[in-house]
Design a protein around this motif. Structure first.
Motif, short mmCIF file in Angstrom:
data_model
loop_
_atom_site.label_atom_id
_atom_site.label_comp_id
_atom_site.label_asym_id
_atom_site.label_seq_id
_atom_site.Cartn_x
_atom_site.Cartn_y
_atom_site.Cartn_z
N ILE A 1 10.21 2.27 -4.20
CA ILE A 1 9.31 1.83 -5.04
C ILE A 1 10.20 0.68 -6.09
CG2 ILE A 1 8.15 1.63 -7.34
CD1 ILE A 1 6.69 4.14 -5.86
N GLU A 2 11.46 1.27 -6.39
CA GLU A 2 12.40 0.40 -7.10
C GLU A 2 13.10 -0.60 -6.41
OE1 GLU A 2 15.15 3.39 -8.90
OE2 GLU A 2 13.81 3.54 -10.51
N ARG A 3 13.49 -0.64 -5.07
CA ARG A 3 13.84 -1.35 -4.01
C ARG A 3 12.94 -2.64 -4.11
NH1 ARG A 3 15.65 0.05 1.58
NH2 ARG A 3 16.29 -2.37 1.33
N LEU A 4 11.59 -2.18 -3.84
CA LEU A 4 10.57 -3.15 -3.65
C LEU A 4 10.33 -3.95 -4.91
CD1 LEU A 4 8.15 -1.10 -1.49
CD2 LEU A 4 9.12 -3.02 -0.72
N ALA A 5 10.29 -3.17 -5.96
CA ALA A 5 10.00 -4.13 -7.33
C ALA A 5 11.15 -5.14 -7.48
CB ALA A 5 9.92 -3.07 -8.37
N ASP A 6 12.50 -4.83 -7.18
CA ASP A 6 13.51 -5.51 -7.37
C ASP A 6 13.39 -6.70 -6.31
OD1 ASP A 6 14.77 -4.06 -9.16
OD2 ASP A 6 16.19 -2.88 -7.72
N ALA A 7 12.79 -6.65 -5.33
CA ALA A 7 12.57 -7.57 -4.29
C ALA A 7 11.62 -8.63 -4.77
CB ALA A 7 12.31 -7.18 -2.81
N LEU B 1 0.15 6.48 -7.88
CA LEU B 1 0.11 5.29 -8.79
C LEU B 1 0.92 5.81 -10.10
CD1 LEU B 1 -3.29 3.52 -8.29
CD2 LEU B 1 -0.95 2.91 -7.26
N LEU B 2 0.56 6.94 -10.60
CA LEU B 2 1.24 7.49 -11.87
C LEU B 2 2.83 7.62 -11.65
CD1 LEU B 2 -1.45 10.10 -12.68
CD2 LEU B 2 -1.28 7.97 -13.40
N LEU B 3 3.15 8.12 -10.34
CA LEU B 3 4.41 8.15 -10.25
C LEU B 3 5.02 6.56 -10.37
CD1 LEU B 3 4.84 10.69 -7.51
CD2 LEU B 3 5.80 11.14 -9.69
N ALA B 4 4.87 5.89 -9.61
CA ALA B 4 5.07 4.45 -9.51
C ALA B 4 5.16 3.80 -11.01
CB ALA B 4 4.14 3.52 -8.53
N ALA B 5 4.00 3.97 -11.75
CA ALA B 5 4.12 3.67 -13.44
C ALA B 5 5.26 4.23 -13.87
CB ALA B 5 2.70 3.99 -13.85
N ALA B 6 5.87 5.46 -13.75
CA ALA B 6 6.66 6.25 -14.37
C ALA B 6 8.10 5.59 -13.91
CB ALA B 6 6.65 7.43 -14.23
N TRP B 7 8.18 4.88 -12.75
CA TRP B 7 9.38 4.74 -12.06
C TRP B 7 9.56 3.24 -12.57
CZ3 TRP B 7 8.12 7.33 -7.09
CH2 TRP B 7 8.24 8.82 -7.10
N ARG B 8 8.65 2.54 -12.35
CA ARG B 8 8.77 0.96 -12.55
C ARG B 8 7.53 0.62 -13.37
NH1 ARG B 8 13.07 -1.80 -10.08
NH2 ARG B 8 12.28 -3.45 -11.21
N PRO B 9 7.74 0.49 -14.86
CA PRO B 9 6.61 0.35 -15.57
C PRO B 9 5.88 -1.04 -15.71
CG PRO B 9 8.29 1.36 -16.98
CD PRO B 9 8.97 0.82 -15.40
N THR C 1 0.82 -1.12 -0.13
CA THR C 1 -0.10 -0.25 0.01
C THR C 1 0.75 1.26 -0.02
OG1 THR C 1 -1.59 -1.31 1.19
CG2 THR C 1 -1.81 1.18 1.17
N LEU C 2 0.51 2.24 -0.81
CA LEU C 2 1.35 3.53 -0.82
C LEU C 2 0.25 4.79 -0.42
CD1 LEU C 2 3.02 3.21 -4.40
CD2 LEU C 2 3.93 2.76 -2.34
#
Length: 338
Positions: A22-28, A47-55, A7-8
């Motif tokens: 977000i990048e660390r969590l996606a990598d995990a 969510l829009l920021l997350a989409a830009a950082w980790r599509p 949850t964000l």
């Protein structure tokens, strides 16, 4: 395929500083991020920021109240999310609660089931490029004139419904792509599945089940107290109290409800049965919690979204929470492999 999300936004971390987390969590191995709308940030911006950082992330707005945004603005919001994450956007619709809708926004909280059902039908039509008049009964019930979305997305978002009772769950089972649940144990998932059994489903794909799973990053009395305080605050709200009664916890929570109603907040927190705390909150180390998250997935939850709280009285930094979640993800995937 089962997913685990978070949850964000993270408390104490400004939105523009979320990228590293977000990048660390996606990598995990975290593959979904989810937001909601109450008294914090709106459901779309994180969510829009997350989409830009980790599509590659799945994005879930879980949920937006059908009362606090009008149908055309809600359709535009859902379309924006779909454009940001084609094929990975999930737009959640719910009634909210009387406290949020009426108490905080001054909007009468009347006929919540009807409001959600008609909004779902109008969104389904307009996001596919049709006019709202295609579902004339629902458009009339919402009091709107004919409306056509000026920019319907090429791939509409999955439309999911927040359901806290059997009637709303049957609506989700019949007409939504998924259902979003809150404050339930892994053992409750079968009750929800049973409620949807026998419903005449109008969509080709099976109903997807998503659950927010509450995690306290620690153990002992501070962790238990954090869980108890949140249970008392939320399960005293009528829509949540009714949901727990339907799940069979009415008698267990009766003493808490009585104490809360007479204004004795401390007593309400104290008398919550230990079993309820254990059922609804996951506490302990990442290694302790991992198999309990897996239990939700094994019970039929497609997306288990983790809502993270620090132990009571502990000022955990956002980086501490991210560290904990990364360790939990590692333990979870390790358990899944073994």
């Amino acid at each position: 395929m089962s997913q685990v999300g978070v949850t964000l936004p993270f408390d104490g971390l400004p939105l523009h500083q979320h990228r590293e987390a977000i990048e660390r969590l996606a990598d995990a191995g975290i593959s979904e991020v989810s937001t909601g709308e109450s008294n914090g940030l709106d459901a779309l911006s994180p969510l829009l920021l997350a989409a830009a950082w980790r599509p590659e992330l799945t994005l879930t707005a879980a949920v937006v109240s059908a009362f606090t945004r009008g149908p055309s603005i809600m359709a535009s919001t859902a379309a924006a999310l779909a454009e940001a994450a084609p094929g990975r956007a999930r737009f959640g619709i719910g009634a909210g609660s009387d406290r949020i809708v009426e108490g905080w926004n001054g909007i009468p909280f009347t006929k919540p089931y009807s409001r959600v059902a008609h909004t779902l039908r109008v969104l389904r039509a307009t996001l596919s490029g049709q006019r709202a008049s295609t579902v004339a009964e629902s458009a009339a019930a919402l009091g709107i004139e004919d409306f056509k979305l000026g920019r319907p997305p090429e791939r509409p978002p999955a439309l999911v419904v927040a359901a806290l009772g059997p009637r709303m769950q049957r609506l989700a089972a019949a007409e939504a792509d998924g259902v979003v649940l809150n404050f339930l144990a892994a053992s409750d998932v079968s009750t929800v599945r049973d409620a949807a059994a026998g419903v005449d489903r109008q969509l080709p794909d099976p109903l997807a089940v998503q659950a927010r799973v509450f995690v306290v990053t620690g153990e002992g009395d501070p962790a238990e107290l954090a869980a108890r305080r949140m249970i008392a605050a939320y399960l005293s709200v009528p829509v949540y109290a009714n949901f727990q009664r339907w799940l069979g916890r009415g008698e267990q929570l009766a003493e808490m409800a009585e104490a809360w109603d007479r204004g004795d907040r401390a007593k309400a927190v104290e008398v919550i049965p230990d079993q309820v705390v254990h059922d609804l909150f996951l506490t302990g180390s990442p290694r302790d919690i991992a198999p309990r998250v897996r239990a939700y997935l094994d019970a039929g939850v497609e997306i288990a979204t983790l809502g993270v709280l620090p132990p009571y009285g502990v000022k955990a930094s956002p980086s501490d929470q991210v560290d904990f979640l990364c360790e939990l993800a590692a333990a979870l995937w390790s358990d899944a492999v073994t």
